[in-house]
Design a protein around this motif. Structure first.
Motif, PDB file in Angstrom:
ATOM      1  N   GLY A   1       0.832  -1.187   0.000  1.00  0.00           N
ATOM      2  CA  GLY A   1       0.000   0.000   0.000  1.00  0.00           C
ATOM      3  C   GLY A   1       0.873   1.246   0.000  1.00  0.00           C
ATOM      4  N   THR A   2       0.334   2.344  -0.536  1.00  0.00           N
ATOM      5  CA  THR A   2       1.054   3.623  -0.531  1.00  0.00           C
ATOM      6  C   THR A   2       0.121   4.737  -0.077  1.00  0.00           C
ATOM      7  OG1 THR A   2       0.522   4.256  -2.799  1.00  0.00           O
ATOM      8  CG2 THR A   2       2.484   2.891  -2.491  1.00  0.00           C
ATOM      9  N   ARG A   3       0.711   5.786   0.448  1.00  0.00           N
ATOM     10  CA  ARG A   3      -0.033   7.001   0.799  1.00  0.00           C
ATOM     11  C   ARG A   3       0.637   8.181   0.113  1.00  0.00           C
ATOM     12  NH1 ARG A   3      -0.522   5.919   7.164  1.00  0.00           N
ATOM     13  NH2 ARG A   3      -1.964   4.182   7.054  1.00  0.00           N
ATOM     14  N   TYR A   4      -0.187   9.101  -0.365  1.00  0.00           N
ATOM     15  CA  TYR A   4       0.335  10.282  -1.032  1.00  0.00           C
ATOM     16  C   TYR A   4       0.885  11.254  -0.010  1.00  0.00           C
ATOM     17  CZ  TYR A   4       0.753  14.182  -4.249  1.00  0.00           C
ATOM     18  OH  TYR A   4       1.252  15.204  -5.007  1.00  0.00           O
ATOM     19  N   ASP A   5       2.105  11.726  -0.221  1.00  0.00           N
ATOM     20  CA  ASP A   5       2.750  12.698   0.655  1.00  0.00           C
ATOM     21  C   ASP A   5       2.683  14.063  -0.019  1.00  0.00           C
ATOM     22  OD1 ASP A   5       4.567  14.397   1.970  1.00  0.00           O
ATOM     23  OD2 ASP A   5       5.901  12.734   2.489  1.00  0.00           O
ATOM     24  N   GLU A   6       1.877  14.954   0.540  1.00  0.00           N
ATOM     25  CA  GLU A   6       1.682  16.298  -0.032  1.00  0.00           C
ATOM     26  C   GLU A   6       2.997  17.076  -0.118  1.00  0.00           C
ATOM     27  OE1 GLU A   6      -1.074  17.727  -1.240  1.00  0.00           O
ATOM     28  OE2 GLU A   6      -2.479  16.133  -0.728  1.00  0.00           O
ATOM     29  N   LYS A   7       3.873  16.905   0.864  1.00  0.00           N
ATOM     30  CA  LYS A   7       5.133  17.664   0.901  1.00  0.00           C
ATOM     31  C   LYS A   7       6.066  17.275  -0.238  1.00  0.00           C
ATOM     32  CE  LYS A   7       5.054  18.255   5.879  1.00  0.00           C
ATOM     33  NZ  LYS A   7       5.633  17.843   7.151  1.00  0.00           N
ATOM     34  N   THR A   8       6.163  15.976  -0.510  1.00  0.00           N
ATOM     35  CA  THR A   8       7.105  15.517  -1.538  1.00  0.00           C
ATOM     36  C   THR A   8       6.440  15.299  -2.895  1.00  0.00           C
ATOM     37  OG1 THR A   8       6.756  13.179  -0.999  1.00  0.00           O
ATOM     38  CG2 THR A   8       8.525  14.338   0.182  1.00  0.00           C
ATOM     39  N   GLY A   9       5.117  15.134  -2.888  1.00  0.00           N
ATOM     40  CA  GLY A   9       4.402  14.885  -4.145  1.00  0.00           C
ATOM     41  C   GLY A   9       4.570  13.466  -4.659  1.00  0.00           C
ATOM     42  N   ILE A  10       4.934  12.536  -3.767  1.00  0.00           N
ATOM     43  CA  ILE A  10       5.092  11.143  -4.190  1.00  0.00           C
ATOM     44  C   ILE A  10       4.228  10.226  -3.333  1.00  0.00           C
ATOM     45  CG2 ILE A  10       7.446  11.475  -5.051  1.00  0.00           C
ATOM     46  CD1 ILE A  10       8.428  10.027  -2.525  1.00  0.00           C
ATOM     47  N   TYR A  11       3.967   9.048  -3.850  1.00  0.00           N
ATOM     48  CA  TYR A  11       3.285   8.017  -3.091  1.00  0.00           C
ATOM     49  C   TYR A  11       4.342   7.241  -2.326  1.00  0.00           C
ATOM     50  CZ  TYR A  11      -1.015   9.023  -5.540  1.00  0.00           C
ATOM     51  OH  TYR A  11      -2.141   9.649  -6.024  1.00  0.00           O
ATOM     52  N   VAL A  12       4.233   7.228  -1.001  1.00  0.00           N
ATOM     53  CA  VAL A  12       5.222   6.600  -0.132  1.00  0.00           C
ATOM     54  C   VAL A  12       4.753   5.196   0.222  1.00  0.00           C
ATOM     55  CG1 VAL A  12       6.404   6.772   2.093  1.00  0.00           C
ATOM     56  CG2 VAL A  12       5.845   8.857   0.801  1.00  0.00           C
ATOM     57  N   ASP A  13       5.646   4.211   0.056  1.00  0.00           N
ATOM     58  CA  ASP A  13       5.315   2.832   0.412  1.00  0.00           C
ATOM     59  C   ASP A  13       5.064   2.718   1.908  1.00  0.00           C
ATOM     60  OD1 ASP A  13       5.779   2.164  -2.210  1.00  0.00           O
ATOM     61  OD2 ASP A  13       7.622   1.040  -1.826  1.00  0.00           O
ATOM     62  N   MET A  14       3.965   2.058   2.274  1.00  0.00           N
ATOM     63  CA  MET A  14       3.643   1.778   3.674  1.00  0.00           C
ATOM     64  C   MET A  14       4.194   0.396   3.992  1.00  0.00           C
ATOM     65  SD  MET A  14       1.988   4.377   4.907  1.00  0.00           S
ATOM     66  CE  MET A  14       3.248   5.316   4.082  1.00  0.00           C
ATOM     67  N   LEU A  15       5.424   0.373   4.486  1.00  0.00           N
ATOM     68  CA  LEU A  15       6.120  -0.878   4.746  1.00  0.00           C
ATOM     69  C   LEU A  15       6.084  -1.219   6.230  1.00  0.00           C
ATOM     70  CD1 LEU A  15       9.220  -0.227   2.491  1.00  0.00           C
ATOM     71  CD2 LEU A  15       7.192  -1.588   1.943  1.00  0.00           C
ATOM     72  N   PRO A  16       6.067  -2.493   6.560  1.00  0.00           N
ATOM     73  CA  PRO A  16       6.101  -2.877   7.968  1.00  0.00           C
ATOM     74  C   PRO A  16       7.416  -2.428   8.602  1.00  0.00           C
ATOM     75  CG  PRO A  16       6.382  -4.804   6.575  1.00  0.00           C
ATOM     76  CD  PRO A  16       6.075  -3.634   5.676  1.00  0.00           C
TER      77      PRO A  16
END
Length: 130
Positions: free
Chosen positions: A78-93
């Protein structure tokens, strides 16, 4: 390569260390992939899709890997969008998941990596034009 087999009835969550090993192996130019058995598709267990969608994510990312049996595999996170960087960040354990993110949300699960590893061939649909 394994014969066509029935999907596992349980989730196929794998540790981050395993996912890292498999994706590095796939990316390594020294890794030889038998083009006669080139993977064209993956059959994805429904339970894994349900589990990744319960993570309160914005999107999913798929990574290619080579598992310990030498088979090409598809890893989903899963990923979440990071408004600050403008990228989708991987939600890793055990990495960028903040403790308590899922505390007040019903039916939300912690980040995980899933191995969607039934490659085609051999497990394809012979009647499909794809």
């Amino acid at each position: 390569m394994k014969e066509n087999y029935r999907l596992r009835e349980k989730d196929t969550e794998i540790p981050l260390a395993t996912a890292e090993k498999w994706t590095k192996k796939w990316s390594d130019p020294k890794t030889e992939i038998d083009l006669k058995n080139k993977v064209r598709a993956f059959l994805i267990p429904k339970i894994n899709l349900e589990l990744v969608l319960k993570q309160e994510i914005d999107a999913v990312r798929a990574y290619m890997g080579i598992n310990d049996d030498g088979e090409q595999t598809l890893l989903i996170v899963g990923t979440r969008y990071d408004e600050k960087t403008g990228i989708y960040v991987d939600m890793l354990p055990e990495s960028n998941h903040k403790e308590g993110d899922t505390e007040n949300h019903v039916n939300v699960i912690a980040p995980a990596i899933y191995d969607f590893s039934q490659p085609c061939p051999p497990g394809g649909d012979p009647s499909s034009p794809l």
